[in-house]
Design a protein around this motif. Sequence first.
Motif, PDB file in Angstrom:
ATOM      1  N   ASP A 217       0.804  -1.215   0.000  1.00 56.17           N
ATOM      2  CA  ASP A 217       0.000   0.000   0.000  1.00 56.17           C
ATOM      3  C   ASP A 217       0.839   1.268   0.000  1.00 56.17           C
ATOM      4  O   ASP A 217       0.334   2.352   0.316  1.00 56.17           O
ATOM      5  N   VAL A 218       2.130   1.151  -0.316  1.00 55.33           N
ATOM      6  CA  VAL A 218       3.015   2.314  -0.328  1.00 55.33           C
ATOM      7  C   VAL A 218       3.729   2.367  -1.674  1.00 55.33           C
ATOM      8  O   VAL A 218       3.725   1.396  -2.433  1.00 55.33           O
ATOM      9  N   ARG A 219       4.358   3.487  -1.933  1.00 55.06           N
ATOM     10  CA  ARG A 219       5.106   3.674  -3.176  1.00 55.06           C
ATOM     11  C   ARG A 219       6.528   4.117  -2.837  1.00 55.06           C
ATOM     12  O   ARG A 219       6.783   4.671  -1.756  1.00 55.06           O
ATOM     13  N   VAL A 220       7.439   3.882  -3.753  1.00 58.68           N
ATOM     14  CA  VAL A 220       8.823   4.298  -3.561  1.00 58.68           C
ATOM     15  C   VAL A 220       8.876   5.821  -3.411  1.00 58.68           C
ATOM     16  O   VAL A 220       8.247   6.552  -4.171  1.00 58.68           O
ATOM     17  N   GLY A 221       9.612   6.283  -2.407  1.00 62.60           N
ATOM     18  CA  GLY A 221       9.732   7.715  -2.125  1.00 62.60           C
ATOM     19  C   GLY A 221       8.753   8.222  -1.093  1.00 62.60           C
ATOM     20  O   GLY A 221       8.860   9.365  -0.636  1.00 62.60           O
ATOM     21  N   GLN A 222       7.804   7.395  -0.686  1.00 62.61           N
ATOM     22  CA  GLN A 222       6.800   7.837   0.295  1.00 62.61           C
ATOM     23  C   GLN A 222       7.428   7.932   1.678  1.00 62.61           C
ATOM     24  O   GLN A 222       8.178   7.069   2.105  1.00 62.61           O
ATOM     25  N   VAL A 223       7.115   9.013   2.394  1.00 65.00           N
ATOM     26  CA  VAL A 223       7.611   9.224   3.749  1.00 65.00           C
ATOM     27  C   VAL A 223       6.617   8.610   4.735  1.00 65.00           C
ATOM     28  O   VAL A 223       5.410   8.859   4.651  1.00 65.00           O
ATOM     29  N   LEU A 224       7.130   7.811   5.666  1.00 58.57           N
ATOM     30  CA  LEU A 224       6.292   7.115   6.634  1.00 58.57           C
ATOM     31  C   LEU A 224       6.598   7.564   8.048  1.00 58.57           C
ATOM     32  O   LEU A 224       7.695   8.045   8.337  1.00 58.57           O
ATOM     33  N   LYS A 225       5.637   7.377   8.916  1.00 62.57           N
ATOM     34  CA  LYS A 225       5.853   7.511  10.352  1.00 62.57           C
ATOM     35  C   LYS A 225       5.463   6.191  10.997  1.00 62.57           C
ATOM     36  O   LYS A 225       4.777   5.365  10.382  1.00 62.57           O
ATOM     37  N   PRO A 226       5.899   5.924  12.241  1.00 57.18           N
ATOM     38  CA  PRO A 226       5.547   4.657  12.873  1.00 57.18           C
ATOM     39  C   PRO A 226       4.035   4.455  12.888  1.00 57.18           C
ATOM     40  O   PRO A 226       3.273   5.357  13.224  1.00 57.18           O
ATOM     41  N   GLY A 227       3.595   3.266  12.504  1.00 56.36           N
ATOM     42  CA  GLY A 227       2.179   2.937  12.491  1.00 56.36           C
ATOM     43  C   GLY A 227       1.507   3.104  11.147  1.00 56.36           C
ATOM     44  O   GLY A 227       0.365   2.650  10.974  1.00 56.36           O
ATOM     45  N   ASP A 228       2.151   3.751  10.189  1.00 58.14           N
ATOM     46  CA  ASP A 228       1.562   3.883   8.847  1.00 58.14           C
ATOM     47  C   ASP A 228       1.498   2.512   8.177  1.00 58.14           C
ATOM     48  O   ASP A 228       2.438   1.717   8.257  1.00 58.14           O
ATOM     49  N   ARG A 229       0.394   2.261   7.480  1.00 57.78           N
ATOM     50  CA  ARG A 229       0.210   0.957   6.855  1.00 57.78           C
ATOM     51  C   ARG A 229       1.133   0.803   5.646  1.00 57.78           C
ATOM     52  O   ARG A 229       1.203   1.660   4.777  1.00 57.78           O
ATOM     53  N   ILE A 230       1.804  -0.332   5.590  1.00 55.45           N
ATOM     54  CA  ILE A 230       2.712  -0.666   4.493  1.00 55.45           C
ATOM     55  C   ILE A 230       2.042  -1.622   3.516  1.00 55.45           C
ATOM     56  O   ILE A 230       2.233  -1.538   2.302  1.00 55.45           O
ATOM     57  N   GLY A 231       1.280  -2.579   4.032  1.00 52.65           N
ATOM     58  CA  GLY A 231       0.643  -3.573   3.181  1.00 52.65           C
ATOM     59  C   GLY A 231      -0.071  -4.590   4.032  1.00 52.65           C
ATOM     60  O   GLY A 231      -0.586  -4.274   5.107  1.00 52.65           O
ATOM     61  N   ALA A 232      -0.090  -5.847   3.547  1.00 53.20           N
ATOM     62  CA  ALA A 232      -0.825  -6.900   4.243  1.00 53.20           C
ATOM     63  C   ALA A 232      -0.005  -8.170   4.289  1.00 53.20           C
ATOM     64  O   ALA A 232       0.780  -8.482   3.383  1.00 53.20           O
ATOM     65  N   VAL A 233      -0.193  -8.931   5.368  1.00 51.15           N
ATOM     66  CA  VAL A 233       0.472 -10.219   5.542  1.00 51.15           C
ATOM     67  C   VAL A 233       0.116 -11.139   4.373  1.00 51.15           C
ATOM     68  O   VAL A 233      -1.013 -11.146   3.875  1.00 51.15           O
ATOM     69  N   GLY A 234       1.098 -11.914   3.932  1.00 49.97           N
ATOM     70  CA  GLY A 234       0.862 -12.857   2.846  1.00 49.97           C
ATOM     71  C   GLY A 234       1.676 -14.116   3.003  1.00 49.97           C
ATOM     72  O   GLY A 234       2.247 -14.397   4.075  1.00 49.97           O
ATOM     73  N   ASN A 235       1.786 -14.866   1.910  1.00 48.26           N
ATOM     74  CA  ASN A 235       2.485 -16.142   1.898  1.00 48.26           C
ATOM     75  C   ASN A 235       3.325 -16.259   0.625  1.00 48.26           C
ATOM     76  O   ASN A 235       3.481 -17.337   0.078  1.00 48.26           O
ATOM     77  N   THR A 236       3.860 -15.119   0.169  1.00 49.09           N
ATOM     78  CA  THR A 236       4.616 -15.102  -1.081  1.00 49.09           C
ATOM     79  C   THR A 236       6.079 -15.437  -0.837  1.00 49.09           C
ATOM     80  O   THR A 236       6.593 -15.311   0.276  1.00 49.09           O
ATOM     81  N   GLY A 237       6.763 -15.850  -1.898  1.00 49.27           N
ATOM     82  CA  GLY A 237       8.179 -16.198  -1.786  1.00 49.27           C
ATOM     83  C   GLY A 237       8.372 -17.540  -1.107  1.00 49.27           C
ATOM     84  O   GLY A 237       7.511 -18.416  -1.158  1.00 49.27           O
ATOM     85  N   TRP A 238       9.537 -17.728  -0.474  1.00 52.46           N
ATOM     86  CA  TRP A 238       9.827 -18.977   0.227  1.00 52.46           C
ATOM     87  C   TRP A 238       9.129 -18.941   1.580  1.00 52.46           C
ATOM     88  O   TRP A 238       9.677 -18.485   2.586  1.00 52.46           O
ATOM     89  N   SER A 239       7.928 -19.401   1.622  1.00 45.60           N
ATOM     90  CA  SER A 239       7.107 -19.320   2.825  1.00 45.60           C
ATOM     91  C   SER A 239       6.194 -20.534   2.893  1.00 45.60           C
ATOM     92  O   SER A 239       5.677 -21.000   1.875  1.00 45.60           O
ATOM     93  N   LYS A 240       5.961 -21.060   4.114  1.00 51.70           N
ATOM     94  CA  LYS A 240       5.088 -22.223   4.283  1.00 51.70           C
ATOM     95  C   LYS A 240       3.778 -21.870   4.964  1.00 51.70           C
ATOM     96  O   LYS A 240       3.013 -22.760   5.355  1.00 51.70           O
ATOM     97  N   GLY A 241       3.497 -20.590   5.097  1.00 56.40           N
ATOM     98  CA  GLY A 241       2.259 -20.152   5.718  1.00 56.40           C
ATOM     99  C   GLY A 241       2.260 -18.651   5.844  1.00 56.40           C
ATOM    100  O   GLY A 241       3.323 -18.013   5.801  1.00 56.40           O
TER     101      GLY A 241
END
Length: 586
Positions: free
Chosen positions: A532-556
């Motif tokens: 949910d963010v773009r390159v160059g975006q300035v964040l503060k603690p608690g700002d949403r970055i995205g959502a948990v997933g199971n992509t890449g080398w992951s078993k859950g």
Amino acid sequence: MHEDERQVELFSRAGKAAAKRLAKAAAKKAVLLAGKALAAIGSYLLALIGIPAGIVLAVALLICVVFAAFYSAMPGGATLTGVEPSERDAQIKIYAVEQANRWNMEETWLVSGEGRWYPSQGGIRLGMLVDRFGQDRKLALEWGDVYAPVLYCAAQIPGEDKFQDEEWVKGELDDAAENLRPWFYYKESYVEYCDADGECDRETVYLLVEAYTIKGHYTFKYRWVTKTFPDGGSVTYEEPAGQERLADGYSNYIKPYIIRAWDIPDDEQAVLAARAILEAGAAFSAQAENTAWLMDKTSLVRLVSGASIPAEFRGYLEEAERLTGIPAWFLAAIIERESSWNPAAVNDDTGCFGLTQLHPDYWPDWAGRYGFDAEADKWNPRAQIIVGAYVLAGYGADKVDWDGLDFDDPPDALKRALARYGGYGNDVDAAGDYINDILELARAYGSRPAAWPVPGYYDISSHFGWRIHPIFGDRRFHGGIDIPAPTGSDVVSVSGGVVYAVIDSGSEGYGLHVRVRDAQYEYLYAHLSRVDVRVGQVLKPGDRIGAVGNTGWSKGPHLHFGIRPPGCEGDNGWIDPEPGLRGLDI
């Protein structure tokens, strides 16, 4: 003035001041490096480093001060600004990075405990930088450390531009990296995690106990601590309890190397050359990779947060707060402003040194007064922080109502204390910019504590350190923590910072992941299902970055969260995130 405008104005002032300081320091180092061939290789040097727009002022001043003597005697001397790195330049820098990384891993030895071990080799070679707090990464070779002695060597060869000889350059880079390699010694320790019911698990970690490097020869001490959490759980581990610098890097490491390598006399010239190589190497790496990047992107004030306080110093700040009453977040602002968290920092004009920039004339009295040894503890970060806090308290900061502090209208006692601490005596007006800088940084540190990366989900299924890989089944080093949560759960920024990469590696590696940088660290948020963010975006603690997933080398579905200092290459340099996250009100 609007908050954003005030921050931008502050950063503009700080950036200009930093650029001037950088130019002044770089000029001194370049003068020491100057030889008959320096003018010929100056253009190449600037091309290799690159010139980010944010430090054009620094580069312009450097050129005027250092190269004017050469170019004033040369008709039609070409300008050195705006030089773009060629493909060959970039390849040589990459080669320097590779050699530094290779030799950083060579002398990494597991020993039986704290003490002095150099030059012995322990029974087990680890082959990695594994200190839980990342202290080894900060003392490791950077590409500029490898490049600087090669530049110096080329400058001593009259009538030739040795940088046109790629074989020569690579051979010299090989030699410098091997002979200037660091020696790291670690002890095995553990972290014990207990839940509210008293069920406990232990994880093996490694702690740096000695480092023999071009940045100094150090030994490190630790102490056991137990931290409890609001849910009734606890964590027990060893935290840094101080360090001692046994020798500086240039006299016991670089100077002997250049005397051997280039067959020069052991005299004052060798001392100057060693200092120049050490300081120029640090300037090359820091200018290209860290300082300029931050100056180009956004205000330092908007980047700092509780997460960006280096983990190895947190215990010292908490101890200083208990002793003096000055909050850790305020002391962090002092350190950020005075030294940018560098315990080896020295002001060339005043001689003030360390994290809190203590004056050498008063240090012996201050150290003894507050229970430290003036000689042995001069480069001990714990001593620097605690003595600095006592000094500030003695100047009147102990009279401040910290709970009711109004940053826009601070009490006179605090302004007077800061004026004295900053070297302005009783002239509060002259210290105005200095006071405002610290107050803005303190506001940022105090109001932006680190956030937990997956709100509502606090279990950690895999801690930092060695483990059996869940997919490949072999023993691998896990450079972060795994937080299991349902797919689609919010992932938020732990820190302030700037998004500098959004990468989708598909079904391999980290999968869909985001990288964020602040003033001290790089943060990795991996295996995401959504960004949910773009390159160059300035964040503060608690700002949403995205959502948990199971992509890449992951078993859950889970979040892999990692922290490391900036400038690390590949998948190296990760440190344990938990010391920075512990104690959060979750």
